[in-house]
Design a protein around this motif. Sequence first.
Motif, PDB file in Angstrom:
ATOM      1  N   THR A 273       0.915  -1.207   0.194  1.00 25.31           N
ATOM      2  CA  THR A 273      -0.012   0.008   0.087  1.00 25.31           C
ATOM      3  C   THR A 273       1.017   1.141   0.014  1.00 25.31           C
ATOM      4  N   TYR A 274       1.836   1.158   0.950  1.00 27.67           N
ATOM      5  CA  TYR A 274       2.893   2.446   0.991  1.00 27.67           C
ATOM      6  C   TYR A 274       4.270   2.074   0.282  1.00 27.67           C
ATOM      7  N   HIS A 275       4.004   1.926  -0.965  1.00 26.01           N
ATOM      8  CA  HIS A 275       5.349   1.507  -1.744  1.00 26.01           C
ATOM      9  C   HIS A 275       6.323   2.215  -1.638  1.00 26.01           C
ATOM     10  N   GLN A 276       6.084   3.661  -1.574  1.00 26.93           N
ATOM     11  CA  GLN A 276       7.428   4.510  -1.873  1.00 26.93           C
ATOM     12  C   GLN A 276       7.646   4.972  -0.296  1.00 26.93           C
ATOM     13  N   HIS A 277       7.171   4.346   0.887  1.00 24.74           N
ATOM     14  CA  HIS A 277       7.584   4.601   2.156  1.00 24.74           C
ATOM     15  C   HIS A 277       8.514   3.361   2.363  1.00 24.74           C
TER      16      HIS A 277
ATOM     17  N   LEU B 160       5.877   3.229   9.832  1.00 27.88           N
ATOM     18  CA  LEU B 160       5.876   3.834   8.394  1.00 27.88           C
ATOM     19  C   LEU B 160       6.576   5.121   8.445  1.00 27.88           C
ATOM     20  N   GLY B 161       7.396   5.181   7.535  1.00 27.80           N
ATOM     21  CA  GLY B 161       8.045   6.660   7.484  1.00 27.80           C
ATOM     22  C   GLY B 161       8.109   7.136   6.038  1.00 27.80           C
ATOM     23  N   ARG B 162       7.800   8.482   5.973  1.00 29.17           N
ATOM     24  CA  ARG B 162       7.956   9.018   4.554  1.00 29.17           C
ATOM     25  C   ARG B 162       8.941   9.971   4.411  1.00 29.17           C
ATOM     26  N   SER B 163       9.714  10.302   3.155  1.00 30.56           N
ATOM     27  CA  SER B 163      10.417  11.165   2.939  1.00 30.56           C
ATOM     28  C   SER B 163       9.633  12.585   2.613  1.00 30.56           C
ATOM     29  N   GLU B 164      10.387  13.431   2.086  1.00 33.10           N
ATOM     30  CA  GLU B 164       9.919  14.710   1.653  1.00 33.10           C
ATOM     31  C   GLU B 164       8.859  14.682   0.587  1.00 33.10           C
ATOM     32  N   SER B 165       9.086  13.798  -0.499  1.00 30.86           N
ATOM     33  CA  SER B 165       8.269  13.727  -1.706  1.00 30.86           C
ATOM     34  C   SER B 165       6.912  13.179  -1.292  1.00 30.86           C
ATOM     35  N   ALA B 166       6.813  12.427  -0.416  1.00 32.00           N
ATOM     36  CA  ALA B 166       5.427  11.878  -0.134  1.00 32.00           C
ATOM     37  C   ALA B 166       4.432  12.843   0.648  1.00 32.00           C
TER      38      ALA B 166
ATOM     39  N   GLN C 288       8.826  12.107   8.293  1.00 36.00           N
ATOM     40  CA  GLN C 288       7.705  11.927   9.294  1.00 36.00           C
ATOM     41  C   GLN C 288       7.548  10.396   9.593  1.00 36.00           C
ATOM     42  N   LEU C 289       7.013  10.247  10.840  1.00 37.47           N
ATOM     43  CA  LEU C 289       7.163   8.454  11.113  1.00 37.47           C
ATOM     44  C   LEU C 289       5.791   8.589  11.644  1.00 37.47           C
ATOM     45  N   MET C 290       5.197   7.262  11.579  1.00 43.79           N
ATOM     46  CA  MET C 290       4.041   6.883  12.111  1.00 43.79           C
ATOM     47  C   MET C 290       4.101   5.523  12.591  1.00 43.79           C
ATOM     48  N   ALA C 291       3.848   5.472  13.916  1.00 42.22           N
ATOM     49  CA  ALA C 291       4.106   3.916  14.496  1.00 42.22           C
ATOM     50  C   ALA C 291       2.937   3.664  15.315  1.00 42.22           C
ATOM     51  N   ALA C 292       2.551   2.260  15.238  1.00 42.11           N
ATOM     52  CA  ALA C 292       1.415   1.588  16.031  1.00 42.11           C
ATOM     53  C   ALA C 292       2.022   0.435  16.599  1.00 42.11           C
ATOM     54  N   PRO C 293       1.379   0.190  17.727  1.00 41.16           N
ATOM     55  CA  PRO C 293       1.891  -1.120  18.537  1.00 41.16           C
ATOM     56  C   PRO C 293       0.906  -2.258  18.189  1.00 41.16           C
ATOM     57  N   VAL C 294       1.513  -3.574  18.188  1.00 38.20           N
ATOM     58  CA  VAL C 294       0.910  -4.882  17.744  1.00 38.20           C
ATOM     59  C   VAL C 294       0.752  -5.442  19.245  1.00 38.20           C
ATOM     60  N   TYR C 295      -0.519  -5.479  19.780  1.00 38.77           N
ATOM     61  CA  TYR C 295      -0.553  -6.213  21.129  1.00 38.77           C
ATOM     62  C   TYR C 295      -1.189  -7.553  21.019  1.00 38.77           C
ATOM     63  N   SER C 296      -0.866  -8.492  21.413  1.00 41.22           N
ATOM     64  CA  SER C 296      -1.738  -9.649  21.917  1.00 41.22           C
ATOM     65  C   SER C 296      -2.301  -9.780  23.131  1.00 41.22           C
ATOM     66  N   GLY C 297      -3.507  -9.252  23.168  1.00 46.41           N
ATOM     67  CA  GLY C 297      -3.966  -9.255  24.671  1.00 46.41           C
ATOM     68  C   GLY C 297      -3.206  -8.230  25.204  1.00 46.41           C
ATOM     69  N   ASP C 298      -2.629  -8.392  26.494  1.00 45.86           N
ATOM     70  CA  ASP C 298      -1.708  -7.397  27.049  1.00 45.86           C
ATOM     71  C   ASP C 298      -0.334  -7.472  26.780  1.00 45.86           C
ATOM     72  N   VAL C 299       0.056  -8.299  25.997  1.00 43.91           N
ATOM     73  CA  VAL C 299       1.282  -8.691  25.626  1.00 43.91           C
ATOM     74  C   VAL C 299       1.892  -7.915  24.429  1.00 43.91           C
ATOM     75  N   PHE C 300       2.952  -7.222  24.551  1.00 43.81           N
ATOM     76  CA  PHE C 300       3.609  -6.541  23.434  1.00 43.81           C
ATOM     77  C   PHE C 300       4.160  -7.319  22.322  1.00 43.81           C
TER      78      PHE C 300
END
Lengths: 518, 128
Positions: A113-117, A206-212, A188-200
């Motif tokens: 989906t974010y092939h330039q990132h 996901l990071g983008r450069s100037e052009s995106a 710019q950076l976008m980050a999200a956690p994956v949790y299995s119940g309470d366990v990280f």
Amino acid sequence: MRDAQVHHDDHPDRTSPDAPPGIAAQVQALRKQIASAGGSGVAQLAVLQELDAALARLDAELALVLTEHQGMADELIKTYEQLGIVFEITRHLSAVRTEAEVLKLFLDSLTATYHQHWVALYTPEQLPLPNHAPGSAGAESVSAWVERIADLCRREHRVVVDEPDTPRGDASPARAGRGPAPPADLQQLMAAPVYSGDVFVAAILLGRSESARTFDSSDMLLLDSLCAFCGDLTRTFRLVTELDRLSIDMVRALVGTVDQKDHYTSGHSQRVGHYARLLGEELALDQHALRMLEWSALLHDIGKIGIRDDVLKKAGRLTEEEFAHIKEHPVRSFEVVRRIPQLADALDGVLHHHEHYDGKGYPSGLAGEQIPLQARIIQIADVFDDLTSTRAYRAAFNWQQALGILQQEAGTTVDPHLVPIFDRLTRRMRAGDAEARHETRRQGDDANATAAPLPPAQSGRPTGPAPQAMEADRVNDPSPREAMVEAAKAVDPDVTGDGSEDTARTTGTARRDNGADG
Amino acid sequence: MPRILIADDDAHMVRLLSIWFRQHGHDVVEARNGHQARQLLEDPNAPEPIDLIVSDINMPVCDGIALVKWLRNSARRHTPIILLSSRCDQMALMNQLSGLDVVIQPKPFSPSRLMGRIEHLLGKNATR
């Protein structure tokens, strides 16, 4: 001047059905005005000016409507995007077998989906400890910034979007190699956690450069939903793995209780399971066959629970009746395991592990390749463990002697094709490193290969031993056990084969030399 | 500017895809079924040729499968075509389209995924 009447009767007396109500009313009103305009030039001019103004208003409204329309189309497309990704992942789920593959599936989807990132994964090991101080004074390096954001999303259980506000410094050497290496020009950076119940489990970045284009709320929503979905799936995988491990551990424990009826056989089934599994892996059996082999080996002697203690533990020679009673145990084991539909493919080894290659075994007198492979594998493992274990009537052979005996028995008791393979793997195992290797492989297998639940029941399974007469007169033949002791002596003259010099005892207690008895 | 033909009897889907493709710098022509699509493809007065087709399968008059079969025998046989298929079509598709050069995109799909495939096909074809 002639009436410059608009031939409004050429047009339908209503606007397009899609037009918003306000516009329709305005157009209606305008048409009425045009229709009722009188003939004088002044009146017509007034109407034209009115028309002009009305058109300008309509134009403005139309622009608004189009903008709204465009906005809604954008929203719709974003929703389709999220839906499409979720469905795409779901389509690929049936092929996923391990937790690592789940994460990879999500990462691949995000990358498509974010092939330039820049797309990356941070595992718990790669993130700083809670009390870890941020990087040294001065500019924060890109790696340090990325790591900090990944840790932030982990601690706060939410999507984080961030820009670096300190000037980019060079990556500090201390940081290098800890996590995935980010490009130097991240804007710019976008980050999200994956949790299995309470366990990280992991942080997805996901990071983008100037052009995106800048990440917006729909990007955040997409990443958030994907990470939630990923977390749910991981949790399911972990539950299934635990359940699977529980059932196999439970069976090991219960099987251990049967073995412990006679302390000489304590741990026997587990060891047979271990050796059988090794041989199966050496034969490159597929995952299903390996699992069934292991179950079969673990359960092959469960029927001994129905064998009378006095017979089971007898140190002296068995009577014909006692021997016949012992020979029931494969069938008894079979009757137990037969009740478990998921273990239908484990029945062969349970029933036929006492068949002999030359056809003189029991219960069915099968010979050669007629004996199912599973049974032939377990038989070798069974004999080997028996030989290398102490018995009431003799000391244990060492593994080299045991291998020698197997060689001698190849073709009569044991499968001559399997003996060299078992020999090779045992020598390798005993060379020292194989134990450690097996442990790690076992752990890996537990986490990966046993993630799949027990398979569904199948039909068409053997219903019992062939209705041939059991070889009741077998007990009168000279015990191959004696022959095996002789064979062992040929290999190693120091072998006594038993705790005493009483070869009669050796003969009489053939019944516990599983696979080597007469 | 590449020209894409969208064929679908669902007007909303056509509208949505049209907006999406235009946003990505493509020119779009619309058809409501395979028959209209053929007319557009064969139109001698068209200012530019059509570079790629995105078509639904279930359409009246002439459906997506018939369109592909016609296409691969026509003067336009090298035009890439993507068929949008819903889940229940899958098995039938494999049989009917075997041997034909066509890309299947299952629905629901992510628009960006579709765009990626389109760009790929257009790029491949440009070298012809």
